[in-house]
Write an enzyme that holds these catalytic residues in place. Structure first.
Site, PDB file in Angstrom:
ATOM      1  N   TYR A 144       0.867  -1.179   0.000  1.00 22.57           N
ATOM      2  CA  TYR A 144       0.000   0.000   0.000  1.00 22.57           C
ATOM      3  C   TYR A 144       0.900   1.225   0.000  1.00 22.57           C
ATOM      4  O   TYR A 144       1.810   1.336   0.824  1.00 22.57           O
ATOM      5  CB  TYR A 144      -0.892  -0.010   1.251  1.00 22.57           C
ATOM      6  CG  TYR A 144      -1.804   1.189   1.351  1.00 22.57           C
ATOM      7  CD1 TYR A 144      -2.933   1.302   0.544  1.00 22.57           C
ATOM      8  CD2 TYR A 144      -1.544   2.215   2.262  1.00 22.57           C
ATOM      9  CE1 TYR A 144      -3.775   2.400   0.631  1.00 22.57           C
ATOM     10  CE2 TYR A 144      -2.385   3.314   2.361  1.00 22.57           C
ATOM     11  CZ  TYR A 144      -3.493   3.399   1.547  1.00 22.57           C
ATOM     12  OH  TYR A 144      -4.332   4.494   1.633  1.00 22.57           O
ATOM     13  N   ASP A 239       9.264   2.593  -0.420  1.00 25.12           N
ATOM     14  CA  ASP A 239       8.272   3.285   0.394  1.00 25.12           C
ATOM     15  C   ASP A 239       8.559   2.924   1.850  1.00 25.12           C
ATOM     16  O   ASP A 239       8.205   1.844   2.318  1.00 25.12           O
ATOM     17  CB  ASP A 239       6.868   2.843  -0.034  1.00 25.12           C
ATOM     18  CG  ASP A 239       5.788   3.547   0.777  1.00 25.12           C
ATOM     19  OD1 ASP A 239       6.126   4.190   1.795  1.00 25.12           O
ATOM     20  OD2 ASP A 239       4.606   3.454   0.389  1.00 25.12           O
ATOM     21  N   LYS A 267       4.911   9.282   8.829  1.00 21.17           N
ATOM     22  CA  LYS A 267       4.720   8.746  10.185  1.00 21.17           C
ATOM     23  C   LYS A 267       5.769   9.231  11.196  1.00 21.17           C
ATOM     24  O   LYS A 267       5.658  10.317  11.719  1.00 21.17           O
ATOM     25  CB  LYS A 267       4.651   7.218  10.145  1.00 21.17           C
ATOM     26  CG  LYS A 267       3.482   6.730   9.242  1.00 21.17           C
ATOM     27  CD  LYS A 267       3.061   5.323   9.537  1.00 21.17           C
ATOM     28  CE  LYS A 267       2.119   4.774   8.486  1.00 21.17           C
ATOM     29  NZ  LYS A 267       0.701   4.920   8.765  1.00 21.17           N
TER      30      LYS A 267
HETATM   31  N1  HOZ Z   1      -2.976   3.590   5.960  1.00 20.32           N
HETATM   32  C1  HOZ Z   1      -2.998   3.384   7.359  1.00 20.32           C
HETATM   33  C2  HOZ Z   1      -2.558   2.058   7.757  1.00 20.32           C
HETATM   34  N2  HOZ Z   1      -1.497   1.501   7.084  1.00 20.32           N
HETATM   35  C3  HOZ Z   1      -4.355   3.599   7.950  1.00 20.32           C
HETATM   36  C4  HOZ Z   1      -4.497   4.988   8.315  1.00 20.32           C
HETATM   37  C5  HOZ Z   1      -5.653   5.318   9.208  1.00 20.32           C
HETATM   38  O1  HOZ Z   1      -6.741   4.773   9.058  1.00 20.32           O
HETATM   39  O2  HOZ Z   1      -5.473   6.158  10.034  1.00 20.32           O
END
Ligand code: HOZ
Length: 428
Positions: A144, A239, A267
């Site tokens: 992702y 990534d 993050k």
């Molecule tokens: N893309 C996030 C987890 N890999 C989720 C982000 C969220 O829902 O805060």
């Protein structure tokens, strides 16, 4: 466990906000029921609006490596914020964070700050296309990379959670420019490069996958991607939005000894505030405006509050931090496996440092197909069993359990005690 306040807030939110949430996985669709509304966090714990306390292994989806409300970060951040929260102009704090990132990650010679991981990957792809003059992207199943059009094919995270192979609203043209291959499948990647290597701008990969649960790479897979991209004139994008400063100061590229052309971050480098960054070779980054013709901009990019939280967070991490994180997460993994054995529940785990994947299947997955072959119903039961016993896990089997520096041996003990009963329920 009291639920009245969260349930009432969720019912009100659902009328005004799509799905009642700001990001799909938070809606608990994969585990059933309705989400907790969190009120505060301190160290390894969060409290919901009903006053329940939980040991938190979501940690803002990996952003909070120091745990919640770290006193050092809060003090530094509030001091900086007294001087203003946004200028839309360069600040010294940006430079401080850039120095920290570039010195920890030698492949990042120059970078650009943005406001989210999605912005980082989207911009890195545009840059790769601008630099190479080629249209295509190779991505790997189950990875992702945020929600830009080009990445929403066979994606992990919320797409895997909701079982969506693709997203509506993506044009056929955009989808056609994205080629996919299996994670860890060197032969498939070789075949793609043989077929259309001269049309590929970049291959993008999570060097340790954290959005289909945790799936570890074969070192040879990462090395093969380096070889294939270099020989075809494509760029290799790592990534590291999750793995950057999570596995080591130099991220997964340090751990696996593979140097990408571009890296995306987010993050941890924002210490819990919205942030993203992409960076790499000077020669490539100089294509970004205003130095070059690839346009990319943002009002809140390099926001001083996010930069300050990032500077303080990175400054609090040492080599010893990573040893502690890995030791604690290793202990947690061991205890969960022991409890599963005692409960007679089929469970496997995969772990990279403080990233832990929990799968209700008999072996740790090596691909998206294997990751999806987990018993999601058992995970949902386990999730609720743990929640009722005061442990907050990701509300999807396709996300990562994160251990922070605020977690303690005591947290591991109480989590294992909760798991002992929850794993029996998951089996039933
Ligand atoms: N893309 C996030 C987890 N890999 C989720 C982000 C969220 O829902 O805060």
């Amino acid at each position: 466990m009291r639920r009245r306040v969260s349930e009432s807030l969720y019912s009100k939110s659902s009328k005004l906000m799509v799905g009642g949430v700001s990001s799909p996985v938070r809606a608990f669709k994969a585990v059933g029921g309705s989400p907790l509304f969190l009120a505060r966090g301190k160290g390894s714990h969060v409290w919901d609006e009903d006053g329940n306390r939980f040991t938190d292994y979501v940690c803002s989806w990996g952003a909070l490596i120091l745990g919640h409300a770290d006193p050092g970060v809060l003090a530094y951040l509030s001091r900086r914020m007294r001087d203003g929260t946004s200028f839309g102009a360069p600040t010294r704090e940006e430079l401080r964070l850039a120095e920290k990132v570039c010195s920890a990650m030698p492949s990042v010679e120059k970078l650009r700050f943005v406001s989210s991981g999605t912005e980082a990957t989207m911009s890195a792809l545009r840059l790769a296309r601008g630099y190479t003059g080629r249209p295509k992207l190779l991505k790997f199943d189950g990875c992702y990379h945020g929600h830009a059009d080009s990445f929403l094919t066979k994606a992990g995270s919320g797409m895997a959670t909701l079982g969506l192979p693709a997203s509506a609203g993506v044009t056929d043209g955009a989808a056609a420019d994205t080629i996919t291959a299996g994670y860890n499948d060197v032969a498939a990647a070789e075949e793609v490069f043989r077929r259309e290597g001269d049309r590929i701008a970049a291959a993008i990969v999570e060097p340790v996958a954290g959005n289909m649960g945790v799936v570890l790479p074969d070192a040879e897979f990462l090395r093969a991607l380096r070889r294939l991209t270099a020989s075809s004139g494509a760029l290799l994008i790592f990534d590291e939005v999750i793995t950057g400063f999570r596995l080591a100061p130099g991220g997964a590229q340090e751990v696996y000894g593979v140097k990408p052309d571009l890296t995306t971050l987010g993050k941890i480098i924002g210490g819990g505030l919205p942030v993203g960054a992409y960076g790499g070779k000077k020669e490539v980054m100089s294509m970004v405006s205003p130095e070059g013709p690839v346009y990319q901009a943002g009002t809140l990019s390099g926001n001083p509050a996010a930069m300050a939280a990032g500077v303080k967070t990175l400054g609090s991490l040492s080599r010893g931090s990573y040893q502690r994180l890995s030791r604690l997460a290793g202990e947690l993994e061991k205890r969960l496996r022991e409890e599963a054995g005692a409960a007679g529940t089929t469970l496997s785990t995969s772990r990279a440092g403080s990233m832990l994947g929990i799968f209700f299947r008999d072996s740790a997955p090596r691909s998206f197909a294997e990751a999806k072959d987990t018993d999601t119903k058992a995970y949902a039961k386990f999730f609720w069993g743990m929640l009722r016993r005061g442990v907050y896990l990701p509300p999807s089997a396709f996300e990562t359990v994160f251990v922070s520096l605020a977690h303690s041996q005591r947290d591991v003990e109480t989590t294992a005690e909760a798991a002992s009963a929850a794993l029996r329920e998951a089996r039933a």
